[in-house]
Design a protein around this motif. Structure first.
Motif, PDB file in Angstrom:
ATOM      1  N   ALA A  65      96.704  68.870  11.907  1.00 14.06           N
ATOM      2  CA  ALA A  65      97.256  70.232  11.957  1.00 14.06           C
ATOM      3  C   ALA A  65      96.520  71.078  13.002  1.00 14.06           C
ATOM      4  CB  ALA A  65      97.160  70.880  10.582  1.00 14.06           C
ATOM      5  N   ALA A  66      97.019  71.024  14.253  1.00 11.51           N
ATOM      6  CA  ALA A  66      96.390  71.781  15.341  1.00 11.51           C
ATOM      7  C   ALA A  66      96.316  73.272  15.003  1.00 11.51           C
ATOM      8  CB  ALA A  66      97.178  71.566  16.620  1.00 11.51           C
ATOM      9  N   ARG A  67      97.372  73.770  14.356  1.00 12.22           N
ATOM     10  CA  ARG A  67      97.404  75.219  14.092  1.00 12.22           C
ATOM     11  C   ARG A  67      96.304  75.654  13.129  1.00 12.22           C
ATOM     12  NH1 ARG A  67     101.472  77.386  16.992  1.00 12.22           N
ATOM     13  NH2 ARG A  67     103.051  75.860  17.552  1.00 12.22           N
ATOM     14  N   ASP A  68      95.865  74.746  12.247  1.00 11.95           N
ATOM     15  CA  ASP A  68      94.750  75.092  11.348  1.00 11.95           C
ATOM     16  C   ASP A  68      93.455  75.279  12.150  1.00 11.95           C
ATOM     17  OD1 ASP A  68      96.495  74.862   9.299  1.00 11.95           O
ATOM     18  OD2 ASP A  68      95.639  73.025   8.420  1.00 11.95           O
ATOM     19  N   VAL A  69      93.297  74.463  13.167  1.00 13.22           N
ATOM     20  CA  VAL A  69      92.099  74.582  14.018  1.00 13.22           C
ATOM     21  C   VAL A  69      92.146  75.921  14.760  1.00 13.22           C
ATOM     22  CG1 VAL A  69      90.795  73.539  15.928  1.00 13.22           C
ATOM     23  CG2 VAL A  69      92.000  72.064  14.290  1.00 13.22           C
ATOM     24  N   ILE A  70      93.337  76.231  15.294  1.00 12.56           N
ATOM     25  CA  ILE A  70      93.485  77.475  16.068  1.00 12.56           C
ATOM     26  C   ILE A  70      93.265  78.702  15.177  1.00 12.56           C
ATOM     27  CG2 ILE A  70      95.142  78.851  17.422  1.00 12.56           C
ATOM     28  CD1 ILE A  70      96.426  76.112  18.219  1.00 12.56           C
ATOM     29  N   ALA A  71      93.637  78.573  13.913  1.00 21.03           N
ATOM     30  CA  ALA A  71      93.528  79.730  13.000  1.00 21.03           C
ATOM     31  C   ALA A  71      92.141  79.828  12.347  1.00 21.03           C
ATOM     32  CB  ALA A  71      94.596  79.625  11.917  1.00 21.03           C
ATOM     33  N   ASP A  72      91.316  78.822  12.498  1.00 23.14           N
ATOM     34  CA  ASP A  72      90.015  78.807  11.810  1.00 23.14           C
ATOM     35  C   ASP A  72      89.126  79.961  12.298  1.00 23.14           C
ATOM     36  OD1 ASP A  72      87.421  78.325  10.938  1.00 23.14           O
ATOM     37  OD2 ASP A  72      87.587  76.153  11.159  1.00 23.14           O
ATOM     38  N   ASP A  76      85.000  79.586  17.771  1.00 22.13           N
ATOM     39  CA  ASP A  76      84.960  80.524  18.906  1.00 22.13           C
ATOM     40  C   ASP A  76      85.814  80.034  20.069  1.00 22.13           C
ATOM     41  OD1 ASP A  76      82.708  82.175  17.861  1.00 22.13           O
ATOM     42  OD2 ASP A  76      81.594  80.290  18.091  1.00 22.13           O
ATOM     43  N   ILE A  77      85.790  78.707  20.288  1.00 26.44           N
ATOM     44  CA  ILE A  77      86.422  78.165  21.507  1.00 26.44           C
ATOM     45  C   ILE A  77      87.381  77.039  21.129  1.00 26.44           C
ATOM     46  CG2 ILE A  77      86.020  77.075  23.758  1.00 26.44           C
ATOM     47  CD1 ILE A  77      83.113  78.154  23.637  1.00 26.44           C
ATOM     48  N   ILE A  78      88.635  77.178  21.563  1.00 23.58           N
ATOM     49  CA  ILE A  78      89.634  76.120  21.358  1.00 23.58           C
ATOM     50  C   ILE A  78      89.736  75.323  22.657  1.00 23.58           C
ATOM     51  CG2 ILE A  78      92.107  75.653  21.012  1.00 23.58           C
ATOM     52  CD1 ILE A  78      90.769  76.632  18.458  1.00 23.58           C
ATOM     53  N   VAL A  79      89.594  74.007  22.538  1.00 21.44           N
ATOM     54  CA  VAL A  79      89.654  73.134  23.714  1.00 21.44           C
ATOM     55  C   VAL A  79      90.987  72.384  23.670  1.00 21.44           C
ATOM     56  CG1 VAL A  79      88.501  71.285  24.966  1.00 21.44           C
ATOM     57  CG2 VAL A  79      87.138  72.918  23.634  1.00 21.44           C
ATOM     58  N   ILE A  92      97.757  77.460  23.378  1.00 20.17           N
ATOM     59  CA  ILE A  92      96.829  78.309  24.148  1.00 20.17           C
ATOM     60  C   ILE A  92      97.115  79.788  23.870  1.00 20.17           C
ATOM     61  CG2 ILE A  92      96.275  79.062  26.518  1.00 20.17           C
ATOM     62  CD1 ILE A  92      96.301  76.099  27.321  1.00 20.17           C
ATOM     63  N   PHE A  93      98.394  80.153  23.862  1.00 25.90           N
ATOM     64  CA  PHE A  93      98.727  81.565  23.584  1.00 25.90           C
ATOM     65  C   PHE A  93      98.334  81.954  22.156  1.00 25.90           C
ATOM     66  CE2 PHE A  93     101.211  81.528  27.505  1.00 25.90           C
ATOM     67  CZ  PHE A  93     100.841  82.755  28.017  1.00 25.90           C
ATOM     68  N   ASP A  94      98.544  81.023  21.195  1.00 32.70           N
ATOM     69  CA  ASP A  94      98.133  81.317  19.812  1.00 32.70           C
ATOM     70  C   ASP A  94      96.624  81.540  19.746  1.00 32.70           C
ATOM     71  OD1 ASP A  94     100.675  81.109  18.923  1.00 32.70           O
ATOM     72  OD2 ASP A  94     100.447  79.152  17.939  1.00 32.70           O
ATOM     73  N   ALA A  95      95.893  80.685  20.436  1.00 34.52           N
ATOM     74  CA  ALA A  95      94.431  80.810  20.424  1.00 34.52           C
ATOM     75  C   ALA A  95      94.019  82.165  21.004  1.00 34.52           C
ATOM     76  CB  ALA A  95      93.807  79.666  21.219  1.00 34.52           C
ATOM     77  N   ILE A  96      94.628  82.532  22.130  1.00 41.89           N
ATOM     78  CA  ILE A  96      94.289  83.815  22.770  1.00 41.89           C
ATOM     79  C   ILE A  96      94.628  84.971  21.823  1.00 41.89           C
ATOM     80  CG2 ILE A  96      94.932  85.386  24.667  1.00 41.89           C
ATOM     81  CD1 ILE A  96      95.226  82.837  26.435  1.00 41.89           C
ATOM     82  N   ARG A  97      95.808  84.889  21.190  1.00 42.05           N
ATOM     83  CA  ARG A  97      96.206  85.946  20.237  1.00 42.05           C
ATOM     84  C   ARG A  97      95.217  86.048  19.084  1.00 42.05           C
ATOM     85  NH1 ARG A  97     101.592  85.009  21.710  1.00 42.05           N
ATOM     86  NH2 ARG A  97     101.698  83.126  20.450  1.00 42.05           N
ATOM     87  N   ASN A  98      94.639  84.893  18.706  1.00 38.28           N
ATOM     88  CA  ASN A  98      93.649  84.895  17.612  1.00 38.28           C
ATOM     89  C   ASN A  98      92.263  85.302  18.099  1.00 38.28           C
ATOM     90  OD1 ASN A  98      95.598  84.040  15.871  1.00 38.28           O
ATOM     91  ND2 ASN A  98      94.845  81.951  15.642  1.00 38.28           N
TER      92      ASN A  98
END
Ligand code: NDP
Ligand code: HSE
Length: 437
Positions: A65-72, A76-79, A92-98
């Motif tokens: 579940a990539a989105r769980d990582v992005i929402a964690d 600090d940094i999503i690769v 990438i946009f979700d990560a930036i929004r978060n």
């Protein structure tokens, strides 16, 4: 409270994802000492989390579940290391929004959607690291953005696709067949998911779009980059190149000519004594000239798990430094705080020397007919080689030209390729002489 640990989540546990995880885990101590804080790899997401990647992951969480990582909220940094356009762009946009910083090696995405991504990141006050997107482990983007910041960049000549360089080297040095060597490059993890991106020059053009943006501070439309790959290069051309004391390399070229930018990717014949012509195998190199520094040469591995992972981890550490000192955006993503909007020169307007291999029917008068059309189009011939004799059949006739305008060469070849005394399309390879180190 001041932050003490930099926490990372990786999406995509393939070649580069695995290389990045390995470096973060194996070199954790040196990374901590250099940074003054530990980098914790908290989670990795991939579609397949059962496959053994040969890495001892310890406490690292594996998830589909990539989105769980992005929402964690701890991360600090999503690769982003899945590649391609979707869903990488959304991630990438979700990560930036978060409010997360992003590191990516995805040159295909950046070449087309980079401007939107940089703008969103700058607006959100987060960073985007993309050193790994160009030339694997060579720190060329940081050098353009920071080390060479005092210069007006005059030109960059780069071998930026490891797969093509690997193929051309093995064809030239060992007489190996194109398809066989491509399979080997794929097995070694050098090639893109779709290897036509490599062999048709598209991957090099993606990288050139990024390099050109950083060199000149101007947005570059990927479609404005002239792109030609290596799939039409034959063993015969490699043999002629050898006879002429040259090598054929796929070059990504950007330079400033009379206030306009030239940005093009194509096979290029180079004298074998040039430093960049000696760069073989999966190695990449970039020859960068600046008005203050003169010529510089960057060299290193351009693909593969650890070289690319090295650049990804360097970006994580760079962002980590900013996080630890409570700042972002110290160095503009596009290298210039004030952007320019320079024109990209049309390919027809460039000048170059040319290698032209005609399929000339072996009968009297053919040479003069071909050279007559070239002369009429202001193309002057430097040397001629004719190989073999097969009366009334096509034989290779090679002409090396002096510098000519591309538009004139195309016009001449349109006429020559239709002539009865020519038995097939002419092979064209541009030649660089005396213009790069
Ligand atoms: P790989 O195909 O080896 O790895 C990508 C991984 O991401 C695969 O394991 C894939 O799974 C997984 N994946 C795909 N979709 C998702 C998803 N939605 N969620 C989670 N995981 C997903 O590619 P590379 O490691 O070679 O390349 C990654 C990026 O790095 C690309 O952008 C590439 O251009 C770039 N790059 C690659 C270099 C190299 O040498 N290989 C060098 C420099 C940059 P599955 O296999 O099941 O689809
Ligand atoms: N496919 C790419 C290459 C990977 O061969 O150079 C590195 O960007």
């Amino acid at each position: 409270m001041a932050k003490k640990t930099i926490t990372v989540g990786i999406i995509g546990f393939g070649t580069v994802g695995a290389g990045t995880a390995r470096i973060l885990l194996q070199n954790a101590e040196i990374i901590r000492r250099r940074l003054g804080a530990p980098v914790l790899l908290k989670s990795i997401s991939d579609l397949d989390i059962k496959r053994d990647r040969g890495i001892r992951l310890g406490d690292v969480k594996l998830t589909t579940a990539a989105r769980d990582v992005i929402a964690d909220p701890d991360i600090d940094i999503i690769v982003e290391l899945i590649g391609g356009y979707a869903p990488a762009k959304e991630f990438i946009f979700d990560a930036i929004r978060n409010g997360k910083h992003v590191v990516t090696a995805n040159k295909a995405l950046l070449a087309v959607h980079g401007e939107e991504i940089y703008a969103a990141a700058e607006k959100a006050g987060v960073n985007v690291g993309f050193e790994a997107s160009v030339a694997g482990g060579i720190p060329i983007l940081k050098s353009l953005r920071e080390g060479l910041a005092a210069n007006r960049i005059e030109s960059i000549y780069g071998i930026v696709n490891g797969t093509c360089n690997y193929i051309l080297t093995l064809m030239m040095n060992e007489g190996r067949k194109f398809d066989e060597v491509l399979k080997e490059a794929q097995a070694k993890g050098y090639a893109e998911a779709d290897p036509t991106f490599d062999i048709e020059g598209i991957d090099s053009a993606h990288k050139l779009a990024i390099i050109t943006m950083l060199a000149y501070g101007t947005p570059v439309r990927f479609d404005d980059i002239y792109t030609e790959g290596i799939s039409k290069i034959t063993p015969l051309d490699i043999e002629f190149a050898r006879e002429l004391g040259c090598k054929i390399k796929l070059l990504a070229i950007t330079k400033m000519v009379n206030g306009e930018i030239e940005a093009r990717v194509h096979p290029t014949m180079l004298p074998e004594s040039y430093p960049i012509a000696t760069v073989d195998g999966v190695f990449n190199a970039l020859s960068v000239s600046g008005d203050a520094v003169g010529s510089t040469l960057f060299y290193g591995r351009g693909a593969g798990d650890l070289p690319t992972g090295s650049a990804v981890v360097a970006d994580i550490m760079d962002i980590g430094r900013d996080i630890l000192s409570g700042c972002t955006g110290r160095s503009p993503l596009a290298a210039f705080r004030e952007r320019a909007n320079l024109k990209i020169r049309k390919m027809e307007d460039i000048t170059s020397c040319y290698y032209l291999r005609f399929a000339a029917i072996d009968k009297p008068g053919v040479l003069s007919k071909i050279s007559g059309v070239l002369g009429k189009n202001h193309i002057s011939i430097e040397s001629v080689i004719q190989k073999g004799r097969k009366e009334a059949e096509a034989v290779p006739l090679v002409m090396m030209t002096h510098e000519a305008v591309e538009r004139n060469v195309r016009k001449a070849l349109d006429e020559i390729n239709k002539m009865d005394c020519v038995g097939g399309p002419t092979m064209v390879i541009r030649v660089e002489e005396g213009k790069q180190s």
